[in-house]
Design a protein around this motif. Structure first.
Motif, PDB file in Angstrom:
ATOM      1  N   MET A   1       1.871   7.054   8.783  1.00  0.00           N
ATOM      2  CA  MET A   1       0.534   7.524   8.866  1.00  0.00           C
ATOM      3  C   MET A   1       0.651   9.156   8.301  1.00  0.00           C
ATOM      4  O   MET A   1      -0.179   9.737   7.740  1.00  0.00           O
ATOM      5  N   VAL A   2       1.549   9.863   8.878  1.00  0.00           N
ATOM      6  CA  VAL A   2       1.848  11.359   8.232  1.00  0.00           C
ATOM      7  C   VAL A   2       1.834  11.314   6.944  1.00  0.00           C
ATOM      8  O   VAL A   2       1.329  12.285   6.389  1.00  0.00           O
ATOM      9  N   LYS A   3       2.659  10.768   6.392  1.00  0.00           N
ATOM     10  CA  LYS A   3       2.719  10.400   4.878  1.00  0.00           C
ATOM     11  C   LYS A   3       1.380  10.177   4.111  1.00  0.00           C
ATOM     12  O   LYS A   3       1.112  10.740   3.117  1.00  0.00           O
ATOM     13  N   LEU A   4       0.784   9.340   4.598  1.00  0.00           N
ATOM     14  CA  LEU A   4      -0.432   8.613   4.079  1.00  0.00           C
ATOM     15  C   LEU A   4      -1.572   9.968   4.183  1.00  0.00           C
ATOM     16  O   LEU A   4      -2.416   9.815   3.195  1.00  0.00           O
TER      17      LEU A   4
ATOM     18  N   LEU B   1      -8.782  17.794  10.150  1.00  0.00           N
ATOM     19  CA  LEU B   1      -7.476  18.259  10.912  1.00  0.00           C
ATOM     20  C   LEU B   1      -7.347  16.744  11.751  1.00  0.00           C
ATOM     21  O   LEU B   1      -8.087  16.338  12.435  1.00  0.00           O
ATOM     22  N   VAL B   2      -6.171  16.317  11.417  1.00  0.00           N
ATOM     23  CA  VAL B   2      -5.565  15.168  12.144  1.00  0.00           C
ATOM     24  C   VAL B   2      -4.511  15.277  13.306  1.00  0.00           C
ATOM     25  O   VAL B   2      -3.507  15.972  12.837  1.00  0.00           O
TER      26      VAL B   2
ATOM     27  N   SER C   1       6.951  11.071  14.589  1.00  0.00           N
ATOM     28  CA  SER C   1       8.397  11.318  13.872  1.00  0.00           C
ATOM     29  C   SER C   1       8.981   9.966  13.609  1.00  0.00           C
ATOM     30  O   SER C   1      10.053   9.898  12.848  1.00  0.00           O
ATOM     31  N   SER C   2       8.382   8.733  13.816  1.00  0.00           N
ATOM     32  CA  SER C   2       8.987   7.579  13.554  1.00  0.00           C
ATOM     33  C   SER C   2       7.879   6.661  13.569  1.00  0.00           C
ATOM     34  O   SER C   2       6.752   6.519  14.001  1.00  0.00           O
ATOM     35  N   GLY C   3       8.063   5.284  13.056  1.00  0.00           N
ATOM     36  CA  GLY C   3       7.278   3.723  13.120  1.00  0.00           C
ATOM     37  C   GLY C   3       6.001   4.225  12.366  1.00  0.00           C
ATOM     38  O   GLY C   3       5.912   4.875  11.387  1.00  0.00           O
ATOM     39  N   PHE C   4       4.957   3.674  13.128  1.00  0.00           N
ATOM     40  CA  PHE C   4       3.532   3.829  12.496  1.00  0.00           C
ATOM     41  C   PHE C   4       3.241   5.302  12.215  1.00  0.00           C
ATOM     42  O   PHE C   4       2.644   5.625  11.292  1.00  0.00           O
ATOM     43  N   GLY C   5       3.651   6.130  13.061  1.00  0.00           N
ATOM     44  CA  GLY C   5       3.350   7.487  13.141  1.00  0.00           C
ATOM     45  C   GLY C   5       3.725   8.161  11.943  1.00  0.00           C
ATOM     46  O   GLY C   5       3.105   9.189  10.931  1.00  0.00           O
TER      47      GLY C   5
ATOM     48  N   ASP D   1       7.077  -7.296  10.928  1.00  0.00           N
ATOM     49  CA  ASP D   1       6.864  -6.565   9.536  1.00  0.00           C
ATOM     50  C   ASP D   1       7.038  -5.208   9.486  1.00  0.00           C
ATOM     51  O   ASP D   1       7.216  -4.514  10.450  1.00  0.00           O
ATOM     52  N   PRO D   2       6.861  -4.532   8.294  1.00  0.00           N
ATOM     53  CA  PRO D   2       7.196  -3.054   8.286  1.00  0.00           C
ATOM     54  C   PRO D   2       5.927  -2.309   8.876  1.00  0.00           C
ATOM     55  O   PRO D   2       4.836  -2.721   8.891  1.00  0.00           O
ATOM     56  N   ALA D   3       6.501  -1.160   9.370  1.00  0.00           N
ATOM     57  CA  ALA D   3       5.451  -0.332  10.261  1.00  0.00           C
ATOM     58  C   ALA D   3       4.394   0.012   9.090  1.00  0.00           C
ATOM     59  O   ALA D   3       3.080   0.243   9.473  1.00  0.00           O
ATOM     60  N   ILE D   4       4.601   0.149   7.747  1.00  0.00           N
ATOM     61  CA  ILE D   4       3.510   0.744   6.824  1.00  0.00           C
ATOM     62  C   ILE D   4       2.265  -0.276   6.711  1.00  0.00           C
ATOM     63  O   ILE D   4       1.091   0.024   6.542  1.00  0.00           O
ATOM     64  N   ASN D   5       2.331  -1.447   7.251  1.00  0.00           N
ATOM     65  CA  ASN D   5       1.286  -2.562   7.299  1.00  0.00           C
ATOM     66  C   ASN D   5       0.064  -2.099   8.133  1.00  0.00           C
ATOM     67  O   ASN D   5      -1.016  -2.217   7.831  1.00  0.00           O
ATOM     68  N   VAL D   6       0.630  -1.693   9.099  1.00  0.00           N
ATOM     69  CA  VAL D   6      -0.270  -1.245  10.242  1.00  0.00           C
ATOM     70  C   VAL D   6      -1.123   0.246   9.971  1.00  0.00           C
ATOM     71  O   VAL D   6      -1.927   0.550  10.066  1.00  0.00           O
ATOM     72  N   SER D   7       0.068   1.132   9.473  1.00  0.00           N
ATOM     73  CA  SER D   7      -0.291   2.457   9.199  1.00  0.00           C
ATOM     74  C   SER D   7      -1.404   2.642   8.007  1.00  0.00           C
ATOM     75  O   SER D   7      -2.253   3.465   8.118  1.00  0.00           O
ATOM     76  N   LYS D   8      -1.236   1.517   6.915  1.00  0.00           N
ATOM     77  CA  LYS D   8      -2.131   1.707   5.908  1.00  0.00           C
ATOM     78  C   LYS D   8      -3.459   1.275   6.404  1.00  0.00           C
ATOM     79  O   LYS D   8      -4.654   1.994   6.051  1.00  0.00           O
ATOM     80  N   LEU D   9      -3.720   0.483   7.302  1.00  0.00           N
ATOM     81  CA  LEU D   9      -4.941   0.020   7.798  1.00  0.00           C
ATOM     82  C   LEU D   9      -5.601   1.122   8.533  1.00  0.00           C
ATOM     83  O   LEU D   9      -6.844   1.230   8.405  1.00  0.00           O
TER      84      LEU D   9
END
Length: 381
Positions: free
Chosen positions: A128-131, A114-115, A121-125, A313-321
């Motif tokens: 991250m929710v999608k991933l 459980l995360v 609702s936006s940005g990095f978060g 840069d796109p937020a996804i660059n941070v979220s994926k890491l």
């Protein structure tokens, strides 16, 4: 929601400089060149030095070549020392283990973990929710409405929550535990910025910023860490910033909150290693993004940054890491992009050099970007 930034203007000289800088600081390159010039086959050495026989090595060639070899020896030694230092730092940040003690995480289709993500609702978060959605059950806490595309994901649950309301957060955490179980991953991602000088910022604005960017971290850690210790597994992720390492004019409240977030991450790591039974099984990761397109940067500031050659840069660059770090069950400190890592030591530079590099001493160009300098560089009104 993350936006794809415009392409940065091409700067050939900048690219060449970066390439030379990389080569000089890469011991595999300097070491290989050193080996070829001292012990390599004569024909290969001749091919490398041939183009320079008519210019740089035309006079005093032997002495100049000797100086080059000496320089390569120093560069290689320094580069190797840096690599060793980096490796030891990463080992230390991962609680001095190559793996991870404690109970194993069970990410995957079964979604046993459980995360909890604040500001999802936006940005990095948002990214991250999608991933995480295919790997775990996800709880999102945010004061903003939840996007429909995230609400449609299976095993993703949204709670409208203002993290500055501590009693409400505590009650909600109790509800989460009763309804969903104990979280094994806490991502303190919610954050706000103002982008004004201290004298332009009200007490109320400053207090709210610290409540969102720092105090809420303490509250949620107190709520969820005890059960992580009992489970002998857990991961606390702190979304800090490169602002953790530099007090930028016009952004002081934000910088102070982010250096506090960094210290909280480091302090929780130390307490888990020394004070809490089962603490060796808790991962801690601080994340330090540079310029990224999130809700903190409004459209006006983004356009102003781009005028100065700064393209977020796109937020996804941070979220994926972040997601990769959690799935790998590693502790650490992430600088995004990695090239920013060298700037984390800015506090250790000589003060005179800091002032010169930041433009505090000599007259600065009026075209330079500074937060809070004008209406186009303020994050909020």
């Amino acid at each position: 929601m993350a936006q794809t930034p415009a392409k940065a203007p091409v700067r050939p000289l900048s690219g060449i400089f970066k390439g030379v800088k990389y080569a000089v600081n890469e011991p595999f390159i300097t070491g290989a060149l050193l080996y070829i010039l001292t012990r390599g086959p004569a024909d290969i050495r001749g091919r490398i030095l041939g183009p320079f026989r008519t210019n740089l090595l035309s006079k005093n060639g032997t002495q100049r070549l000797a100086k080059l070899i000496t320089a390569l020896k120093w560069l290689t030694a320094i580069g190797v020392a840096k690599r060793i230092n980096l490796g030891l730092n990463r080992l230390a940040l991962n609680n001095w283990t190559f793996g991870r003690p404690g109970a194993p995480f069970e990410f995957g289709p079964s979604k046993r973990e459980l995360v909890v993500i604040t500001g999802g609702s936006s940005g990095f978060g948002y990214e991250m929710v999608k991933l995480f959605a295919n790997k775990a059950r996800v709880i999102v806490l945010d004061v903003s409405p939840f996007p429909d595309e995230l609400a449609r994901l299976s095993d993703v649950y949204f709670y409208r929550c203002d993290v500055t309301d501590t009693p409400a957060v505590v009650n909600l955490c109790d509800e989460i535990r009763k309804t969903h179980g104990n979280p094994s991953v806490l991502i303190n991602n919610a954050g706000i910025g103002i982008g004004k000088t201290v004298l332009e910022t009200s007490n109320e604005q400053c207090e709210k910023l610290f409540q969102v960017n720092l105090i809420s971290h303490f509250v949620l850690i107190r709520e969820f860490l005890p059960d992580m210790l009992k489970m002998k597994k857990g991961h606390i992720v702190t979304i800090a910033s490169m602002a953790s390492f530099h007090a930028a004019p016009g952004l002081l409240d934000y910088c102070c909150s982010k250096v506090g977030a960094l210290y909280l991450n480091d302090g929780i790591r130390a307490e888990c290693l020394t004070r809490y039974p089962g603490g060796e099984g808790i991962c801690t990761t601080s994340v330090h993004p540079s310029w990224h397109q999130t809700g903190i940067l409004n459209s006006t500031v983004t356009k102003t940054l781009q005028k100065h050659g700064i393209v977020p840069d796109p937020a996804i660059n941070v979220s994926k890491l972040v997601v990769d770090q959690v799935l790998a069950a590693r502790s650490g400190r992430l600088h995004v992009p990695l090239s920013e890592e060298s700037k984390s030591g800015i506090r250790y530079w000589p003060m005179w050099y800091q002032d010169m590099m930041m433009g505090y001493v000599f007259p600065k160009s009026k075209k330079g970007f500074e937060f809070g300098k004008d209406k186009d560089s303020k994050l909020s009104e």
